[in-house]
Design an enzyme around this catalytic site. Structure first.
Site, PDB file in Angstrom:
ATOM      1  N   GLY A  51       0.822   1.614  -4.543  1.00 57.36           N
ATOM      2  CA  GLY A  51       0.357   0.375  -5.191  1.00 57.36           C
ATOM      3  C   GLY A  51      -1.079   0.531  -5.665  1.00 57.36           C
ATOM      4  O   GLY A  51      -1.452   0.121  -6.763  1.00 57.36           O
ATOM      5  N   ASP A  52      -1.891   1.190  -4.842  1.00 60.36           N
ATOM      6  CA  ASP A  52      -3.307   1.393  -5.215  1.00 60.36           C
ATOM      7  C   ASP A  52      -3.392   2.326  -6.427  1.00 60.36           C
ATOM      8  O   ASP A  52      -4.226   2.163  -7.314  1.00 60.36           O
ATOM      9  CB  ASP A  52      -4.058   2.028  -4.050  1.00 60.36           C
TER      10      ASP A  52
ATOM     11  N   GLU B  75      11.753   1.198  -7.881  1.00 64.31           N
ATOM     12  CA  GLU B  75      12.257   0.641  -9.153  1.00 64.31           C
ATOM     13  C   GLU B  75      11.136   0.516 -10.183  1.00 64.31           C
ATOM     14  O   GLU B  75      11.335  -0.028 -11.261  1.00 64.31           O
ATOM     15  CB  GLU B  75      12.904  -0.733  -8.891  1.00 64.31           C
ATOM     16  N   GLY B  76       9.944   0.957  -9.820  1.00 59.27           N
ATOM     17  CA  GLY B  76       8.830   0.947 -10.775  1.00 59.27           C
ATOM     18  C   GLY B  76       8.031  -0.337 -10.746  1.00 59.27           C
ATOM     19  O   GLY B  76       7.506  -0.723  -9.692  1.00 59.27           O
TER      20      GLY B  76
ATOM     21  N   SER C 194       4.779  -4.820  -8.564  1.00 61.24           N
ATOM     22  CA  SER C 194       5.220  -3.458  -8.206  1.00 61.24           C
ATOM     23  C   SER C 194       6.554  -3.556  -7.462  1.00 61.24           C
ATOM     24  O   SER C 194       6.739  -4.429  -6.606  1.00 61.24           O
ATOM     25  CB  SER C 194       4.165  -2.756  -7.346  1.00 61.24           C
ATOM     26  N   LEU C 195       7.486  -2.664  -7.816  1.00 65.96           N
ATOM     27  CA  LEU C 195       8.865  -2.740  -7.300  1.00 65.96           C
ATOM     28  C   LEU C 195       9.271  -1.479  -6.535  1.00 65.96           C
ATOM     29  O   LEU C 195      10.447  -1.110  -6.513  1.00 65.96           O
ATOM     30  CB  LEU C 195       9.829  -2.969  -8.472  1.00 65.96           C
ATOM     31  N   GLY C 196       8.287  -0.767  -5.966  1.00 67.75           N
ATOM     32  CA  GLY C 196       8.621   0.448  -5.206  1.00 67.75           C
ATOM     33  C   GLY C 196       9.316   1.467  -6.091  1.00 67.75           C
ATOM     34  O   GLY C 196       8.873   1.724  -7.227  1.00 67.75           O
TER      35      GLY C 196
HETATM   36  O1  TA6 Z   1      -2.270   0.758   0.481  1.00 73.41           O
HETATM   37  C1  TA6 Z   1      -2.522   1.699   1.498  1.00 73.41           C
HETATM   38  C2  TA6 Z   1      -3.838   1.359   2.198  1.00 73.41           C
HETATM   39  O2  TA6 Z   1      -4.917   1.386   1.303  1.00 73.41           O
HETATM   40  C3  TA6 Z   1      -4.126   2.324   3.311  1.00 73.41           C
HETATM   41  O3  TA6 Z   1      -4.783   3.430   2.785  1.00 73.41           O
HETATM   42  C4  TA6 Z   1      -4.932   1.478   4.292  1.00 73.41           C
HETATM   43  O4  TA6 Z   1      -6.326   1.660   4.026  1.00 73.41           O
HETATM   44  C5  TA6 Z   1      -4.452   0.041   4.003  1.00 73.41           C
HETATM   45  O5  TA6 Z   1      -3.805   0.059   2.732  1.00 73.41           O
HETATM   46  C6  TA6 Z   1      -5.549  -0.987   3.970  1.00 73.41           C
HETATM   47  O6  TA6 Z   1      -4.923  -2.223   3.639  1.00 73.41           O
HETATM   48  P1  TA6 Z   1      -5.721  -3.625   3.670  1.00 73.41           P
HETATM   49  O7  TA6 Z   1      -4.736  -4.599   3.106  1.00 73.41           O
HETATM   50  O8  TA6 Z   1      -6.098  -3.874   5.103  1.00 73.41           O
HETATM   51  O9  TA6 Z   1      -6.952  -3.453   2.804  1.00 73.41           O
END
Ligand code: TA6
Length: 309
Positions: free
Chosen positions: A252-253, A225-226, A221-223
């Site tokens: 990212g999720d 930049e996609g 993932s590149l923020g």
């Molecule tokens: O990516 C964002 C996030 O999911 C936040 O919602 C927060 O829950 C955090 O990352 C948790 O990250 P971790 O790496 O501790 O699981």
């Protein structure tokens, strides 16, 4: 069906500020938004918004654990958690008009060896109806460094696809079980190889090294930049149109959720990349984590450029 695993779940608290943060002062929070968090629960909301069935799994405990399950009930997300003695953590995201987003991530409670064993024994049953399993985020204190390695092995033994999105030692050890897909960002690449990424060529080179270990799909993932995708069909970059970013937390999720849906639907790699980049960008338009407006996703998708490198 897509099962999302979050070993270190969290009550995510987004603090919307109307003034720049001044350390050492008393700041009033203009608006607070609480959501069931931890990366895998953001993934679960995105999977549901993409129209696929999903179930959340992992560990929850204490009052925060009960609250988290009630938040998922409100989201219409089904779940099958291992209930532990510890208290589920909170993670704070301060959205400051001056600096964007600053996150304070608690480490989370300890999970005992007995609780880990109980979860692993139940895990094959939890994923029995899943085509794709996502494993996201940090692992709680007390868990073996090889926990993701063990889980990936169980998923693959059942012939299902598995996406791993984590960092550090957990990513390093998880790679040894050859997940279907991994999605490190630039920082996670630097930590994995103990190097400094200086160019896109570097990113491509290290993504290829991961692919050559036997990982069928490597996404970087590149923020803004996609993202980059290295797979059997070739190397692609998906570039989103410029957008007015509101909150990048959870992008990212969201990308992981979209790729899980793409794997479930057996999309072609370039179509999967376009779909995932559009979903991640649409999430950045929302002030809440792990959510997007499908109409905005569709509009962005028409302007995502897929370049074969
Ligand atoms: O990516 C964002 C996030 O999911 C936040 O919602 C927060 O829950 C955090 O990352 C948790 O990250 P971790 O790496 O501790 O699981």
């Amino acid at each position: 069906m897509i099962t999302t695993v979050t070993l270190n779940a969290s009550i995510d608290k987004a603090y919307h500020m109307t003034q720049k943060i001044e350390n050492g002062t008393v700041m009033r929070v203009a608006e607070t938004h609480n959501s069931a968090g931890g990366k895998g629960l953001n993934v679960a909301r995105v999977v549901k918004l993409c129209g696929s069935d999903t179930k959340a799994a992992g560990f929850v405990g204490g009052y925060n654990g009960q609250y988290l399950e009630s938040l998922l009930d409100a989201d219409g997300i089904s779940y099958e958690f291992e209930h532990i003695n510890g208290e589920t953590r909170s993670c704070i995201n301060i959205l400051d008009p001056g600096y964007g987003s600053t996150e304070y991530l608690e480490g989370g409670c300890e999970v005992t060896a007995e609780e880990e064993t109980s979860f692993l024994e139940r895990f094959p049953g939890i994923i029995r109806n899943s085509d794709v399993v996502t494993i996201s985020g940090s692992a709680p204190r007390g868990m073996g460094r090889d926990i993701y390695q063990k889980m990936i092995r169980i998923v693959k033994k059942l012939g299902r696809k598995v996406i791993l999105d984590t960092s550090g030692e957990y990513l390093k050890r998880g790679l040894e079980s050859l997940p279907t897909m991994v999605k490190p960002n630039k920082d996670e690449i630097e930590m994995l190889f103990d190097i400094k990424v200086r160019s896109q060529e570097d990113v491509i080179g290290y993504a290829q090294k991961i692919y050559e270990k036997g990982i069928p799909y490597v996404v970087i993932s590149l923020g803004g930049e996609g993202a980059l995708l290295v797979c059997k069909k070739g190397i692609y970059q998906g570039k989103p149109p410029r957008i007015e970013v509101v909150n990048t937390v959870g992008c990212g999720d969201s990308m992981v959720g979209a790729f899980a849906v793409a794997l479930e639907r057996n999309m072609e790699p370039e179509d999967a990349l376009k779909f995932a980049v559009a979903v991640a960008s649409a999430n950045a338009l929302s002030s809440n984590t792990g959510t997007f407006d499908p109409a905005k996703r569709d509009e962005i998708s028409q302007n995502v450029k897929i370049i074969k490198l």
